[in-house]
Design an enzyme around this catalytic site. Structure first.
Site, mmCIF file in Angstrom:
data_model
loop_
_atom_site.group_PDB
_atom_site.id
_atom_site.type_symbol
_atom_site.label_atom_id
_atom_site.label_comp_id
_atom_site.label_asym_id
_atom_site.label_seq_id
_atom_site.Cartn_x
_atom_site.Cartn_y
_atom_site.Cartn_z
ATOM 1 N N PRO A 40 0.792 -1.228 0.000
ATOM 2 C CA PRO A 40 0.000 0.000 0.000
ATOM 3 C C PRO A 40 0.828 1.283 0.000
ATOM 4 O O PRO A 40 1.885 1.356 0.630
ATOM 5 C CB PRO A 40 -0.814 -0.104 1.299
ATOM 6 C CG PRO A 40 -0.126 -1.117 2.129
ATOM 7 C CD PRO A 40 0.523 -2.071 1.168
ATOM 8 N N ASN A 41 0.295 2.238 -0.733
ATOM 9 C CA ASN A 41 0.818 3.610 -0.853
ATOM 10 C C ASN A 41 2.052 3.711 -1.757
ATOM 11 O O ASN A 41 2.489 4.822 -2.066
ATOM 12 C CB ASN A 41 1.119 4.219 0.534
ATOM 13 C CG ASN A 41 -0.118 4.253 1.412
ATOM 14 O OD1 ASN A 41 -1.139 4.813 1.005
ATOM 15 N ND2 ASN A 41 -0.085 3.618 2.566
ATOM 16 N N ARG B 200 5.060 10.698 -2.513
ATOM 17 C CA ARG B 200 4.751 10.469 -1.111
ATOM 18 C C ARG B 200 6.005 10.652 -0.262
ATOM 19 O O ARG B 200 7.007 9.990 -0.481
ATOM 20 C CB ARG B 200 4.261 9.016 -1.022
ATOM 21 C CG ARG B 200 4.241 8.431 0.319
ATOM 22 C CD ARG B 200 4.287 6.913 0.238
ATOM 23 N NE ARG B 200 4.006 6.368 1.548
ATOM 24 C CZ ARG B 200 4.355 5.160 1.946
ATOM 25 N NH1 ARG B 200 4.964 4.345 1.107
ATOM 26 N NH2 ARG B 200 4.072 4.761 3.138
ATOM 27 N N TYR C 58 11.223 8.619 1.113
ATOM 28 C CA TYR C 58 11.216 7.577 0.073
ATOM 29 C C TYR C 58 11.867 8.007 -1.247
ATOM 30 O O TYR C 58 11.977 7.184 -2.155
ATOM 31 C CB TYR C 58 9.771 7.117 -0.178
ATOM 32 C CG TYR C 58 9.133 6.509 1.068
ATOM 33 C CD1 TYR C 58 9.621 5.312 1.597
ATOM 34 C CD2 TYR C 58 8.078 7.140 1.725
ATOM 35 C CE1 TYR C 58 9.068 4.760 2.740
ATOM 36 C CE2 TYR C 58 7.510 6.595 2.876
ATOM 37 C CZ TYR C 58 8.010 5.404 3.376
ATOM 38 O OH TYR C 58 7.471 4.855 4.510
ATOM 39 N N ASN D 294 8.121 -5.705 -1.356
ATOM 40 C CA ASN D 294 8.065 -4.608 -0.390
ATOM 41 C C ASN D 294 6.616 -4.541 0.068
ATOM 42 O O ASN D 294 5.786 -3.923 -0.607
ATOM 43 C CB ASN D 294 8.505 -3.287 -1.023
ATOM 44 C CG ASN D 294 8.479 -2.155 0.000
ATOM 45 O OD1 ASN D 294 7.966 -2.318 1.119
ATOM 46 N ND2 ASN D 294 9.032 -1.019 -0.374
ATOM 47 N N ALA E 62 3.316 -1.133 4.619
ATOM 48 C CA ALA E 62 2.802 -1.211 6.001
ATOM 49 C C ALA E 62 2.336 -2.620 6.375
ATOM 50 O O ALA E 62 2.334 -2.978 7.562
ATOM 51 C CB ALA E 62 1.679 -0.206 6.192
ATOM 52 N N GLU F 190 12.843 -9.547 0.982
ATOM 53 C CA GLU F 190 12.030 -8.431 1.493
ATOM 54 C C GLU F 190 12.824 -7.139 1.315
ATOM 55 O O GLU F 190 13.998 -7.090 1.708
ATOM 56 C CB GLU F 190 11.745 -8.708 2.971
ATOM 57 C CG GLU F 190 11.001 -7.614 3.697
ATOM 58 C CD GLU F 190 10.836 -7.951 5.195
ATOM 59 O OE1 GLU F 190 11.066 -9.128 5.601
ATOM 60 O OE2 GLU F 190 10.490 -7.043 5.953
ATOM 61 N N HIS G 144 12.849 -2.840 1.772
ATOM 62 C CA HIS G 144 12.285 -1.573 2.246
ATOM 63 C C HIS G 144 13.160 -0.444 1.734
ATOM 64 O O HIS G 144 14.394 -0.505 1.866
ATOM 65 C CB HIS G 144 12.209 -1.529 3.775
ATOM 66 C CG HIS G 144 11.345 -2.615 4.307
ATOM 67 N ND1 HIS G 144 9.974 -2.582 4.191
ATOM 68 C CD2 HIS G 144 11.656 -3.800 4.871
ATOM 69 C CE1 HIS G 144 9.481 -3.704 4.685
ATOM 70 N NE2 HIS G 144 10.474 -4.467 5.100
ATOM 71 N N ARG H 107 13.525 4.161 12.242
ATOM 72 C CA ARG H 107 12.241 4.865 12.306
ATOM 73 C C ARG H 107 11.433 4.416 13.534
ATOM 74 O O ARG H 107 11.990 3.835 14.456
ATOM 75 C CB ARG H 107 11.491 4.655 10.974
ATOM 76 C CG ARG H 107 12.289 5.177 9.779
ATOM 77 C CD ARG H 107 11.553 4.972 8.473
ATOM 78 N NE ARG H 107 10.309 5.741 8.441
ATOM 79 C CZ ARG H 107 9.346 5.554 7.526
ATOM 80 N NH1 ARG H 107 9.509 4.624 6.585
ATOM 81 N NH2 ARG H 107 8.256 6.266 7.558
HETATM 82 C C1 DQA Z 1 8.402 0.761 3.606
HETATM 83 C C2 DQA Z 1 8.523 0.928 5.127
HETATM 84 C C3 DQA Z 1 7.190 0.669 5.802
HETATM 85 O O1 DQA Z 1 7.323 0.805 7.209
HETATM 86 C C4 DQA Z 1 6.163 1.662 5.320
HETATM 87 O O2 DQA Z 1 4.895 1.385 5.890
HETATM 88 C C5 DQA Z 1 6.078 1.732 3.833
HETATM 89 C C6 DQA Z 1 7.290 1.600 3.019
HETATM 90 C C7 DQA Z 1 9.701 1.122 2.867
HETATM 91 O O3 DQA Z 1 9.811 0.787 1.698
HETATM 92 O O4 DQA Z 1 10.580 1.795 3.448
HETATM 93 O O5 DQA Z 1 5.016 1.996 3.282
HETATM 94 O O6 DQA Z 1 8.139 -0.622 3.336
#
Ligand code: DQA
Length: 144
Positions: A10-11, A18, A23, A73, A76, A97, A99, A106
């Protein structure tokens, strides 16, 4: 041709717009191009993004037949989804995985990952380069 699924939660459709201070300014299209460039000959990239947990689970199920490896990825959902973890446990190939941000620098709720219980490796904090590193790793693991 073997396919590497690059799944995004998501997002991440808003990547580039964003919270660029966290990011960066690259978009998901840039991630696709980076992954394609990183993949060895003989590998295809299929990049997907969804804001819906069930859709991500459906792609993981599809990967059982169609993908040689998964780079994910989960955004959340990393920190909340036992269902995505369970789906990944049904997949037999390499799983990495990724990020974009360094989640360990964080908020404490980002320090725990359900997905890490299945992932063969975890990359955090390298920006979108993390996806390329993950693709190179799985190509190596798959022997090309
Ligand atoms: C994320 C880190 C997550 O905590 C966050 O909710 C994201 C992006 C990252 O790519 O740094 O949406 O996965």
């Amino acid at each position: 041709m073997q396919t590497i699924f690059v799944l995004n939660g998501p997002n991440l459709n808003l990547l580039g717009k964003r919270q660029p201070e966290i990011y960066g300014s690259a978009t998901l299209e840039d991630v696709t191009a980076l992954c394609e460039a990183a993949a060895s000959e003989g590998f295809d990239i299929r990049l997907e993004q969804s804001n819906h947990e069930g859709q991500i689970i459906d792609w993981i199920h599809e990967a059982r037949d169609k993908a040689a490896a998964i780079v994910i990825n989960p955004a959340a959902f990393t920190h909340t989804s036992v269902a995505i973890l369970d789906a990944l446990h049904t997949f037999e190939g390499p799983v990495v995985e990724v990020h974009i941000s360094n989640v360990h620098k964080r908020e404490s709720f980002r320090h725990h990952s359900y997905v890490s219980l299945r992932a063969d490796g975890v990359i955090a904090g390298l920006g979108i380069e993390g996806y390329a590193a993950a693709v190179r790793y799985v190509c190596g693991q798959l022997g090309k």
